[in-house]
Design a protein around this motif. Sequence first.
Motif, PDB file in Angstrom:
ATOM      1  N   THR A 293      42.461  67.984  -0.869  1.00 30.47           N
ATOM      2  CA  THR A 293      42.596  67.841   0.582  1.00 30.47           C
ATOM      3  C   THR A 293      43.627  66.801   0.998  1.00 30.47           C
ATOM      4  O   THR A 293      44.394  67.030   1.931  1.00 30.47           O
ATOM      5  CB  THR A 293      41.226  67.508   1.206  1.00 30.47           C
ATOM      6  OG1 THR A 293      40.232  68.330   0.639  1.00 30.47           O
ATOM      7  CG2 THR A 293      41.258  67.712   2.709  1.00 30.47           C
ATOM      8  N   GLU A 320      46.474  61.582   3.629  1.00 29.00           N
ATOM      9  CA  GLU A 320      45.399  60.614   3.862  1.00 29.00           C
ATOM     10  C   GLU A 320      45.140  59.922   2.532  1.00 29.00           C
ATOM     11  O   GLU A 320      45.617  60.354   1.494  1.00 29.00           O
ATOM     12  CB  GLU A 320      44.129  61.297   4.378  1.00 29.00           C
ATOM     13  CG  GLU A 320      43.539  62.308   3.420  1.00 29.00           C
ATOM     14  CD  GLU A 320      42.214  62.881   3.890  1.00 29.00           C
ATOM     15  OE1 GLU A 320      41.386  62.110   4.411  1.00 29.00           O
ATOM     16  OE2 GLU A 320      42.028  64.095   3.729  1.00 29.00           O
ATOM     17  N   GLU A 323      40.710  59.009  -2.421  1.00 35.26           N
ATOM     18  CA  GLU A 323      39.655  58.130  -2.906  1.00 35.26           C
ATOM     19  C   GLU A 323      39.433  58.306  -4.406  1.00 35.26           C
ATOM     20  O   GLU A 323      39.010  57.385  -5.095  1.00 35.26           O
ATOM     21  CB  GLU A 323      38.374  58.468  -2.137  1.00 35.26           C
ATOM     22  CG  GLU A 323      37.182  57.614  -2.464  1.00 35.26           C
ATOM     23  CD  GLU A 323      37.286  56.207  -1.941  1.00 35.26           C
ATOM     24  OE1 GLU A 323      38.094  55.971  -1.023  1.00 35.26           O
ATOM     25  OE2 GLU A 323      36.580  55.340  -2.463  1.00 35.26           O
ATOM     26  N   ASN A 354      39.345  63.145  -1.001  1.00 32.01           N
ATOM     27  CA  ASN A 354      39.305  62.100   0.008  1.00 32.01           C
ATOM     28  C   ASN A 354      37.928  61.436   0.014  1.00 32.01           C
ATOM     29  O   ASN A 354      37.046  61.804  -0.759  1.00 32.01           O
ATOM     30  CB  ASN A 354      39.691  62.645   1.394  1.00 32.01           C
ATOM     31  CG  ASN A 354      38.702  63.688   1.883  1.00 32.01           C
ATOM     32  OD1 ASN A 354      37.566  63.766   1.428  1.00 32.01           O
ATOM     33  ND2 ASN A 354      39.146  64.498   2.828  1.00 32.01           N
ATOM     34  N   ALA A 355      37.762  60.460   0.889  1.00 35.59           N
ATOM     35  CA  ALA A 355      36.561  59.631   0.841  1.00 35.59           C
ATOM     36  C   ALA A 355      35.284  60.436   1.034  1.00 35.59           C
ATOM     37  O   ALA A 355      34.287  60.216   0.341  1.00 35.59           O
ATOM     38  CB  ALA A 355      36.659  58.524   1.893  1.00 35.59           C
ATOM     39  N   SER A 356      35.286  61.391   1.972  1.00 40.15           N
ATOM     40  CA  SER A 356      34.019  62.109   2.184  1.00 40.15           C
ATOM     41  C   SER A 356      33.721  63.063   1.041  1.00 40.15           C
ATOM     42  O   SER A 356      32.570  63.276   0.673  1.00 40.15           O
ATOM     43  CB  SER A 356      34.030  62.827   3.526  1.00 40.15           C
ATOM     44  OG  SER A 356      34.893  63.925   3.475  1.00 40.15           O
ATOM     45  N   GLU A 357      34.761  63.612   0.400  1.00 43.84           N
ATOM     46  CA  GLU A 357      34.526  64.516  -0.715  1.00 43.84           C
ATOM     47  C   GLU A 357      34.074  63.750  -1.949  1.00 43.84           C
ATOM     48  O   GLU A 357      33.357  64.274  -2.793  1.00 43.84           O
ATOM     49  CB  GLU A 357      35.810  65.278  -1.069  1.00 43.84           C
ATOM     50  CG  GLU A 357      36.215  66.289  -0.030  1.00 43.84           C
ATOM     51  CD  GLU A 357      37.640  66.767  -0.232  1.00 43.84           C
ATOM     52  OE1 GLU A 357      38.453  66.011  -0.805  1.00 43.84           O
ATOM     53  OE2 GLU A 357      37.932  67.894   0.196  1.00 43.84           O
ATOM     54  N   ARG A 359      32.210  61.166  -2.039  1.00 45.94           N
ATOM     55  CA  ARG A 359      31.006  60.388  -1.768  1.00 45.94           C
ATOM     56  C   ARG A 359      30.016  60.471  -2.918  1.00 45.94           C
ATOM     57  O   ARG A 359      29.722  61.549  -3.428  1.00 45.94           O
ATOM     58  CB  ARG A 359      30.370  60.944  -0.500  1.00 45.94           C
ATOM     59  CG  ARG A 359      29.297  60.059   0.014  1.00 45.94           C
ATOM     60  CD  ARG A 359      28.705  60.599   1.282  1.00 45.94           C
ATOM     61  NE  ARG A 359      27.329  60.132   1.349  1.00 45.94           N
ATOM     62  CZ  ARG A 359      26.451  60.526   2.248  1.00 45.94           C
ATOM     63  NH1 ARG A 359      26.804  61.411   3.145  1.00 45.94           N
ATOM     64  NH2 ARG A 359      25.242  60.059   2.239  1.00 45.94           N
ATOM     65  N   TYR A 361      26.149  59.728  -4.182  1.00 46.31           N
ATOM     66  CA  TYR A 361      24.828  59.589  -3.593  1.00 46.31           C
ATOM     67  C   TYR A 361      23.930  58.756  -4.499  1.00 46.31           C
ATOM     68  O   TYR A 361      24.058  58.770  -5.713  1.00 46.31           O
ATOM     69  CB  TYR A 361      24.193  60.961  -3.392  1.00 46.31           C
ATOM     70  CG  TYR A 361      24.942  61.837  -2.427  1.00 46.31           C
ATOM     71  CD1 TYR A 361      25.999  62.628  -2.854  1.00 46.31           C
ATOM     72  CD2 TYR A 361      24.601  61.863  -1.085  1.00 46.31           C
ATOM     73  CE1 TYR A 361      26.690  63.418  -1.967  1.00 46.31           C
ATOM     74  CE2 TYR A 361      25.280  62.657  -0.193  1.00 46.31           C
ATOM     75  CZ  TYR A 361      26.323  63.430  -0.632  1.00 46.31           C
ATOM     76  OH  TYR A 361      27.001  64.218   0.242  1.00 46.31           O
TER      77      TYR A 361
ATOM     78  N   GLN B   6      38.014  55.541  -6.959  1.00 48.89           N
ATOM     79  CA  GLN B   6      36.634  55.618  -7.405  1.00 48.89           C
ATOM     80  C   GLN B   6      36.579  56.323  -8.749  1.00 48.89           C
ATOM     81  O   GLN B   6      37.236  57.344  -8.947  1.00 48.89           O
ATOM     82  CB  GLN B   6      35.840  56.414  -6.374  1.00 48.89           C
ATOM     83  CG  GLN B   6      34.361  56.264  -6.520  1.00 48.89           C
ATOM     84  CD  GLN B   6      33.682  57.417  -5.834  1.00 48.89           C
ATOM     85  OE1 GLN B   6      33.464  58.449  -6.437  1.00 48.89           O
ATOM     86  NE2 GLN B   6      33.389  57.249  -4.571  1.00 48.89           N
ATOM     87  N   PRO B  16      25.892  71.072  -1.604  1.00 49.97           N
ATOM     88  CA  PRO B  16      25.442  70.412  -0.374  1.00 49.97           C
ATOM     89  C   PRO B  16      23.919  70.251  -0.285  1.00 49.97           C
ATOM     90  O   PRO B  16      23.424  69.568   0.592  1.00 49.97           O
ATOM     91  CB  PRO B  16      25.961  71.335   0.734  1.00 49.97           C
ATOM     92  CG  PRO B  16      26.326  72.606   0.070  1.00 49.97           C
ATOM     93  CD  PRO B  16      26.575  72.339  -1.347  1.00 49.97           C
TER      94      PRO B  16
END
Lengths: 437, 329
Positions: A293, A320, A323, A354-357, A359, A361, B6, B16
């Motif tokens: 992305t 962008e 990450e 990117n950062a949201s992908e 993430r 948990y 990261q 999801p």
Amino acid sequence: MRLTFRGGIHPPMFKEKTCEKSIKVFPLPQKAVIPLIQHTGAPCEPIVKVGDDVKTGQMIGKSDSFVSAPVHATITGKVSAVASMPHPTLGEAMAVVIEKADTEEVAWQSQKADWHKMERTEITGKVRDAGIVGMGGAAFPTHVKLSPPAGKKFDTLIINGAECEPYLTADQRLMVEEAPVILEGAMILLKASGASRCIIAIEDNKPDAISAIRDAISKNSEFKAEVAVLKAKYPQGAEKQLIKVLLNREVPSGGLPVDTGALVQNVGTCLAVYEAVCFGKPFIERVMTVAGTPVKEPGNFKVRIGTPLADLVSAVGLNEKAEKMIMGGPMMGIALYTPDVPMIKGTTGLILLNASEARVYEPRNCIRCGFCIEACPMKLVPSHLGQYAKKGKYKEAKDELSLMDCIECGCCAYECPSKIPLVHWVKLAKYKARNSK
Amino acid sequence: MSEQYQVSVSPHITSPESIPRIMWTVNITLIPAGIASVYFFGIPALFVIISSLAGAALSEYLWQIVFKKPSTISDGSAVLTGLLLAYNIPPGVPLWLPFVGSAFSIIIAKMIFGGLGCNVFNPALVGRAFLLASWPQLMTTWWKASMNPLALDGVTTATPLGILKEEGWGKLIEAFGTKAALYSSLWWGNRAGSLGETCTVLLLLGGIYLIFRGYINWQLPLSYIATVGIFAWVFGPNGAFTGDPVFHIMAGGLIIGAFYMATDMVTIPLTLPGRIIFGVGAGIITILIRLKGGYPEGVCYSILLMNAVTPYIDRKLKPKKYGFAETKR
């Protein structure tokens, strides 16, 4: 009714941005960093020293070990260092650094040799000298694969055009653009392996590749290959799953594919074999996908081995912040902490998230939902493997739960609603089980 | 390079699905049956539900504060336990009863074992069994379906299964008029029973949605329901093969049990063949209790008993691993 295996997952494929982009030749790097180990097996010893001038394709490192593959200069220039450099998968490794000269001189012939006249051993020798390793990512020396232990032989050659990882489209473009050459490489491999049957396996999400290969087969009077269209599912391209789907044979636990009589080779490896056997051209470049992305202009590139990943990232541009940088595909690839590493023989792609992908948990307790068991292509119980590893029962996991049979495909961790890092636990357990008395 | 990236072990993408997503989705599929319960039994039903939810959420929250664990009530599993417990008790109970019951479910049947994923028994059913054992009179006082959502009270009556056990088929049909009227009441929900178990149609809709979402294996409720139906038919009141499977399938808590309690992932076997065995076992025990046991309804105990057998089923029924078959050439 499409062929498929038990288990597996259907992640979003994300191939649309690059599956129609034809392969672009990436500019030569100013500085090529060529690690002396880019394959599964023994590392090479350098046979050049600082200050030497090298030609493109000249051998610069080799090993006397059987399970190894020599490395070659991928650009023409001067050796500026033979030192320990950052390595994308090993942290650090000895490498030869070459500063690019202004003009290129290649060390292979332009006259095509007739491989029909070559013996099996001659072909395998050329494959070895060219430093060819499996291009699907595992980088196992191809000449070793072509030399089965005494008493075992191949009856089927399977050409792996599945490319089941999301984002990666390099193999797909290779099949579309270089089908006749891939076919000739397959013919050479067929001869070298002694097999009598050849199946080219392609996932059904690549209709352009399927028709290109079928077209090339119909135009080739010499070659009788079958095209098997497989249901697009991850990890359809995994060797053991391919053999099971196509031949209905299972590689025995602890055994090798040769135990089933099958030889599996990636389409990129076919191309490399063709070039090595016909022209003496060593493995110095490969096609890879750069996508994700954050990438401005994703695409498929033919890149010289040793090109710094930073060059690739600046060439495609970012819209962008990235990450996470992954060498390989998002399911089994290796996350890199810096782009100042070279791409190597096994690099199938560079994927940025990117950062949201990216993430991560916080894992929760296992809720025994069984999704991981349904997804596991090896039909293990990943949740138990994870729990045993967490409690330090590495030996029990190996002996009772077939820990070593895990192919680390990541299907289990993908499906886990508790976000338990199951592959992480398996890798830890395998390491501990191997290294304990 | 000053950029930081990261780094973690593969896979770098995940599905999801997550625990909260699963739990809250199941909660949402239970809402229609809850709305129906208020329609059938009036305002008290609503308060029973609220009281049960409060007991569940509060007890989990306080436990985690006392034992310094991260709070998990947002994952929806305590709410699910609270809902299921409420749906399994009569509508006319005093409001402290569901609160105590759900607190018991959470603390004794879940948190003491280690929280979500560690419990052996279905928490809501453990709570129900505890309530039945402790306050049998309150837990067996059933109300007629008034179909007045604003009602504040109810008329006591017996459930269909209760009438069957005490008075037999003849009286049961008489109570509803005709067999068709009996089936209709069972289907639409205007009958006496636990709060959330009466409305078969809405529960089925919720269950079928969960099957489409992939949260439930359809084979499990099917094996449970089919076993009850077949055994009910075979062991009929007037000799073999004279039983009424339709009645037994829709009566009592079988539908809610088969789709929502027997499918609680934590307490059932891991593999599909194991789950089918679970369904068959629960079906046999249910019909045994209904036909021969002292209680009119057996779903609650059948599931709890099969929960106890689950670890054994898991030990014996492991998936057939790749690489251990005879190599065919």
